[in-house]
Design a protein around this motif. Structure first.
Motif, short mmCIF file in Angstrom:
data_model
loop_
_atom_site.label_atom_id
_atom_site.label_comp_id
_atom_site.label_asym_id
_atom_site.label_seq_id
_atom_site.Cartn_x
_atom_site.Cartn_y
_atom_site.Cartn_z
N LEU A 24 -5.04 2.81 33.38
CA LEU A 24 -4.51 3.04 32.04
C LEU A 24 -3.07 3.24 32.30
N PRO A 25 -2.06 2.56 32.02
CA PRO A 25 -0.86 2.63 32.44
C PRO A 25 -0.33 3.59 31.32
N LYS A 26 0.32 4.87 32.07
CA LYS A 26 0.85 5.76 30.95
C LYS A 26 1.97 6.29 31.56
N THR A 27 2.82 7.26 30.90
CA THR A 27 3.86 7.93 31.15
C THR A 27 3.52 9.62 31.19
N GLU A 28 4.42 10.28 32.03
CA GLU A 28 4.29 11.66 31.87
C GLU A 28 5.69 12.16 31.54
N LEU A 29 5.65 12.75 30.27
CA LEU A 29 6.78 13.40 29.64
C LEU A 29 7.02 14.94 29.65
N HIS A 30 6.29 15.46 30.10
CA HIS A 30 6.03 17.20 30.01
C HIS A 30 5.62 17.53 31.34
N LEU A 31 6.36 17.61 32.30
CA LEU A 31 6.18 18.04 33.71
C LEU A 31 7.14 18.87 34.27
N HIS A 108 5.86 5.79 34.61
CA HIS A 108 7.07 6.22 34.21
C HIS A 108 7.02 7.98 34.13
N VAL A 109 7.77 8.51 34.74
CA VAL A 109 7.78 10.16 34.63
C VAL A 109 9.59 10.49 33.67
N GLU A 110 9.35 11.51 33.34
CA GLU A 110 10.67 12.23 33.03
C GLU A 110 10.33 13.67 33.08
N PRO A 111 10.38 14.05 34.51
CA PRO A 111 10.04 15.54 34.90
C PRO A 111 11.34 16.47 34.29
N ILE A 145 7.65 3.57 39.97
CA ILE A 145 7.49 4.35 39.07
C ILE A 145 9.00 4.74 38.64
N SER A 146 9.32 4.26 37.20
CA SER A 146 10.71 4.36 36.99
C SER A 146 10.75 5.92 36.33
N TYR A 147 12.03 6.47 36.09
CA TYR A 147 11.99 7.99 35.97
C TYR A 147 13.32 8.00 35.14
N GLY A 148 13.43 9.27 34.47
CA GLY A 148 14.50 10.06 33.75
C GLY A 148 14.39 11.33 34.12
N LEU A 149 15.35 12.15 34.41
CA LEU A 149 15.31 13.64 34.99
C LEU A 149 15.96 14.38 33.78
N ILE A 150 15.22 15.47 33.40
CA ILE A 150 15.68 16.32 32.22
C ILE A 150 15.79 17.80 32.78
N LEU A 151 17.22 18.25 32.81
CA LEU A 151 17.53 19.85 33.21
C LEU A 151 17.19 20.62 31.85
N CYS A 152 16.35 21.74 32.49
CA CYS A 152 16.06 22.70 31.44
C CYS A 152 16.82 24.00 31.36
N LEU A 321 -3.02 7.38 22.85
CA LEU A 321 -2.29 8.49 23.55
C LEU A 321 -1.42 7.88 24.73
N ALA A 322 -1.69 6.87 25.33
CA ALA A 322 -1.07 6.31 26.70
C ALA A 322 0.16 5.41 25.73
N TYR A 323 -0.27 4.75 24.91
CA TYR A 323 1.01 3.92 24.15
C TYR A 323 2.03 4.93 23.64
N ASN A 324 1.67 6.14 22.77
CA ASN A 324 2.17 7.19 22.44
C ASN A 324 3.34 7.78 23.68
N SER A 325 2.80 7.85 24.53
CA SER A 325 3.80 8.42 25.93
C SER A 325 4.75 7.43 26.26
N ILE A 326 4.27 5.97 26.35
CA ILE A 326 5.24 5.02 26.92
C ILE A 326 6.30 4.85 25.62
N SER A 327 6.06 4.83 24.15
CA SER A 327 7.07 4.65 23.19
C SER A 327 7.68 5.79 22.64
#
Length: 350
Positions: A24-31, A108-111, A145-152, A321-327
């Protein structure tokens, strides 16, 4: 942006199995990148950097991962991060995570990363940025794998410290897409960081924040109103307020939910109690993430599998759930459309 509708899987009511979920193609936005530090790599880096760990073996480390709440986890988490010293260390950490993503269908990831965890130990922020971003670039080239990086910002520290971190990060703004807020939630309400989040938004950065993991619903409300975040990280305590759940559903505010993390940190006693699928059925834009997989027993695929095993999650629910992660990603219109097309193509034959 007008998104393509989600196609239905060929067998929508079937309980999702591992083969379906892996593909299932999916993203991870909370890692949290620091939370993907596996014990084996931890010992390797400790040896490389001559760091003495409070554990003698990999088994000792894993046996220490018996958490009672968020703070008991964070106490160990910050000790383990001490092995990260050089650009190569941060590269190895990030690359290992991306390699795992490549075999779990993550496209796709946004760690997140916590620069204060490292700068407070005397590590230059440039070392952190350079190691992580070089690995992300290699992951894009090698795995697609595309990405965006988030500074916390660490919420247990002061607003002044957060401003200082934002200032240190200014030479590297091209490397990040947004800012977040993590660490100890209770006693550190979102409004504590209202001004620094405004400063970050003024620099063109997106905004997300942990809210409603252990904290009350007011933390979710204030993160939305005061920090003006676009995604809620965790957010499961919204179930305490029907009005808040309805607002989140009506506005389609994404919730980056982390099921196994919630169990390991005792937000819920067992996966059968987790509300993610109930929230999905109520129309909330929830998705699956792994949070700190090295500490919580599994990456994103294992989180999906846990829902299938404990809650009989169907293929149709998994696809949503996967669609939500992408959108919900910050990847841009063209990349988002490509990922949705890939997902729909997969569902047409799966």
């Amino acid at each position: 942006m007008s998104l393509s509708p989600l196609s239905s899987p060929s067998n929508p009511e079937k309980v999702a199995d591992e083969a379906f979920l892996r593909g299932l193609p999916k993203t991870e936005l909370h890692l949290h990148l620091e939370g993907s530090l596996e014990p084996e790599l931890m010992f390797e880096l400790a040896k490389r950097n001559q760091v003495t760990l409070p554990y003698d073996t990999v088994e000792d480390v894993k046996s220490a991962y018996n958490f009672t709440n968020l703070q008991s986890f964070l106490d160990i988490y910050y000790k383990c991060a001490d092995v990260l010293r050089t650009e190569q260390d941060f590269f190895d950490l990030t690359y290992a995570y991306l390699k795992q993503c490549s075999i779990e269908g993550v496209v796709h990831v946004e760690p997140f990363f916590d620069p204060q965890t490292h700068t407070d130990r005397g590590i230059d922020i440039g070392i952190v940025f350079n190691g992580i971003t070089k690995a992300l670039e290699q992951g894009r080239e090698e795995f697609g794998i595309s990405y965006g990086l988030i500074l916390c910002f660490l919420r247990h520290l002061s607003e002044e410290a957060a401003f200082d971190t934002l200032e240190q990060a200014k030479p590297y703004l091209d490397h990040i897409i947004g800012v977040g807020l993590d660490s100890s939630e209770l006693g550190h309400p979102p409004e504590k960081f209202e001004r620094v989040f405004k400063a970050a938004r003024d620099l063109g950065l997106r905004a997300v924040a942990h809210a409603g993991e252990e904290g009350p619903t007011s933390y979710i409300e204030n993160a939305l109103e005061r920090l003006k975040i676009e995604r809620i990280d965790h957010g499961v305590q919204c179930t305490q307020s029907e009005q808040l759940m309805q607002e989140i559903a009506d506005k389609q505010i994404p919730l980056t939910v982390c099921p196994q993390s919630n169990i390991r940190l005792k937000v819920y006693e067992k996966m059968e109690q987790h509300p993610i699928l109930e929230l999905l059925e109520k129309g909330l834009k929830v998705m699956v993430n792994s949070d700190d997989p090295a500490f919580f027993g599994g990456y994103v695929l294992q989180n999906y599998l846990s829902l299938a095993q404990a809650l009989n999650m169907t293929r149709e629910q998994a696809a949503q759930l996967a669609y939500n992660s992408i959108s919900s990603s910050f990847c841009g219109e063209e990349r988002m459309r490509t990922m949705i097309e890939e997902l729909n193509g997969y569902l047409a034959t799966a």
